[in-house]
Design a protein around this motif. Structure first.
Motif, PDB file in Angstrom:
ATOM      1  N   MET A   1       0.841  -1.181   0.000  1.00  0.00           N
ATOM      2  CA  MET A   1       0.000   0.000   0.000  1.00  0.00           C
ATOM      3  C   MET A   1       0.887   1.245   0.000  1.00  0.00           C
ATOM      4  N   THR A   2       0.575   2.194  -0.836  1.00  0.00           N
ATOM      5  CA  THR A   2       1.372   3.409  -0.911  1.00  0.00           C
ATOM      6  C   THR A   2       0.859   4.437   0.086  1.00  0.00           C
ATOM      7  N   ASP A   3       1.731   5.341   0.479  1.00  0.00           N
ATOM      8  CA  ASP A   3       1.397   6.393   1.435  1.00  0.00           C
ATOM      9  C   ASP A   3       0.558   7.452   0.737  1.00  0.00           C
ATOM     10  N   PRO A   4      -0.670   7.709   1.205  1.00  0.00           N
ATOM     11  CA  PRO A   4      -1.531   8.686   0.549  1.00  0.00           C
ATOM     12  C   PRO A   4      -1.172  10.140   0.865  1.00  0.00           C
ATOM     13  N   LEU A   5      -0.204  10.360   1.745  1.00  0.00           N
ATOM     14  CA  LEU A   5       0.140  11.713   2.174  1.00  0.00           C
ATOM     15  C   LEU A   5       1.369  12.228   1.450  1.00  0.00           C
ATOM     16  N   ASP A   6       1.290  13.464   0.996  1.00  0.00           N
ATOM     17  CA  ASP A   6       2.493  14.100   0.470  1.00  0.00           C
ATOM     18  C   ASP A   6       3.054  15.033   1.549  1.00  0.00           C
ATOM     19  N   SER A   7       4.139  15.717   1.223  1.00  0.00           N
ATOM     20  CA  SER A   7       4.798  16.552   2.238  1.00  0.00           C
ATOM     21  C   SER A   7       3.903  17.703   2.705  1.00  0.00           C
ATOM     22  N   THR A   8       3.055  18.228   1.833  1.00  0.00           N
ATOM     23  CA  THR A   8       2.153  19.310   2.227  1.00  0.00           C
ATOM     24  C   THR A   8       1.100  18.800   3.208  1.00  0.00           C
ATOM     25  N   ASP A   9       0.559  17.598   2.942  1.00  0.00           N
ATOM     26  CA  ASP A   9      -0.396  17.008   3.887  1.00  0.00           C
ATOM     27  C   ASP A   9       0.249  16.823   5.256  1.00  0.00           C
ATOM     28  N   ARG A  10       1.491  16.368   5.262  1.00  0.00           N
ATOM     29  CA  ARG A  10       2.201  16.161   6.528  1.00  0.00           C
ATOM     30  C   ARG A  10       2.402  17.493   7.263  1.00  0.00           C
ATOM     31  N   LYS A  11       2.723  18.536   6.532  1.00  0.00           N
ATOM     32  CA  LYS A  11       2.870  19.863   7.152  1.00  0.00           C
ATOM     33  C   LYS A  11       1.534  20.317   7.753  1.00  0.00           C
ATOM     34  N   ILE A  12       0.456  20.078   7.024  1.00  0.00           N
ATOM     35  CA  ILE A  12      -0.875  20.447   7.518  1.00  0.00           C
ATOM     36  C   ILE A  12      -1.184  19.689   8.802  1.00  0.00           C
ATOM     37  N   LEU A  13      -0.935  18.387   8.799  1.00  0.00           N
ATOM     38  CA  LEU A  13      -1.205  17.573   9.992  1.00  0.00           C
ATOM     39  C   LEU A  13      -0.351  17.997  11.179  1.00  0.00           C
ATOM     40  N   ASN A  14       0.926  18.295  10.927  1.00  0.00           N
ATOM     41  CA  ASN A  14       1.797  18.753  12.013  1.00  0.00           C
ATOM     42  C   ASN A  14       1.290  20.071  12.595  1.00  0.00           C
ATOM     43  N   ALA A  15       0.871  20.987  11.728  1.00  0.00           N
ATOM     44  CA  ALA A  15       0.369  22.274  12.200  1.00  0.00           C
ATOM     45  C   ALA A  15      -0.935  22.101  12.978  1.00  0.00           C
ATOM     46  N   LEU A  16      -1.830  21.247  12.486  1.00  0.00           N
ATOM     47  CA  LEU A  16      -3.096  21.012  13.190  1.00  0.00           C
ATOM     48  C   LEU A  16      -2.875  20.309  14.521  1.00  0.00           C
ATOM     49  N   THR A  17      -1.888  19.421  14.573  1.00  0.00           N
ATOM     50  CA  THR A  17      -1.571  18.734  15.818  1.00  0.00           C
ATOM     51  C   THR A  17      -1.064  19.732  16.860  1.00  0.00           C
ATOM     52  N   ALA A  18      -0.287  20.693  16.418  1.00  0.00           N
ATOM     53  CA  ALA A  18       0.237  21.712  17.330  1.00  0.00           C
ATOM     54  C   ALA A  18      -0.852  22.688  17.760  1.00  0.00           C
ATOM     55  N   ASN A  19      -1.788  22.998  16.842  1.00  0.00           N
ATOM     56  CA  ASN A  19      -2.848  23.963  17.140  1.00  0.00           C
ATOM     57  C   ASN A  19      -4.034  23.697  16.216  1.00  0.00           C
ATOM     58  N   ALA A  20      -5.003  22.940  16.691  1.00  0.00           N
ATOM     59  CA  ALA A  20      -6.171  22.596  15.871  1.00  0.00           C
ATOM     60  C   ALA A  20      -7.072  23.799  15.611  1.00  0.00           C
TER      61      ALA A  20
END
Length: 154
Positions: A1-20
């Motif tokens: 199975m391939t990873d559905p997330l690109d680097s921008t998605d990961r940045k978005i998730l990191n930012a939301l995790t820090a401050n939703a």
């Protein structure tokens, strides 16, 4: 199975995790996209089930719940019906912050939050010891939280 997330998605998730509660426009500035594509990516990750919700993280210390005890639980019966009964009963105890089924020398590991040792003793005597199929417990009192609620970067 391939990873559905690109680097921008990961940045978005990191930012939301820090401050939703970050504004979509501010989030867009952080990841280099405008508001509409950022909102679309968030919506897609929610629909994928990758983002399951948003919540306030409360301070247990400010709530007077400074006492942490980890409890090993061994059951008398580990057939599916007994496990289901234990799982349902342990979910109903508010003081249980986390509960994990363990492969090893015991069956479950619980993280209990309480006000102090007397409060923990009450929880143990009135709630934990009455859980279905409990054969034995071992309690370990935490002296200091070194890492708590750490979310790894994606």
């Amino acid at each position: 199975m391939t990873d559905p997330l690109d680097s921008t998605d990961r940045k978005i998730l990191n930012a939301l995790t820090a401050n939703a509660r970050i504004a979509i426009t501010e989030l867009g500035r952080k990841v280099g996209l405008s508001k509409t594509p950022v909102a679309a990516r968030i919506r897609a990750m929610e629909e994928m089930g990758l983002i399951t919700g948003y919540r306030a993280i409360l301070s247990p210390l400010k709530l007077g719940l400074s006492h942490v005890t980890f409890v090993e639980v061994r059951l008398t019966d580990t057939r599916e019906k007994a496990l289901s009964q234990f799982n349902a009963a342990v979910r109903a105890i508010d003081a249980v912050e986390e509960c994990y089924m363990i492969a090893g020398g015991f069956d479950y590991l619980l993280k209990i939050r309480s006000r102090d040792m007397a409060d923990y003793r009450r929880i143990m005597g009135e709630q934990l010891s009455t859980l279905p199929h409990v054969a034995a417990t071992s309690s370990y009192v935490a002296m200091e939280a070194v890492v708590e609620q750490n979310t790894p970067s994606l």
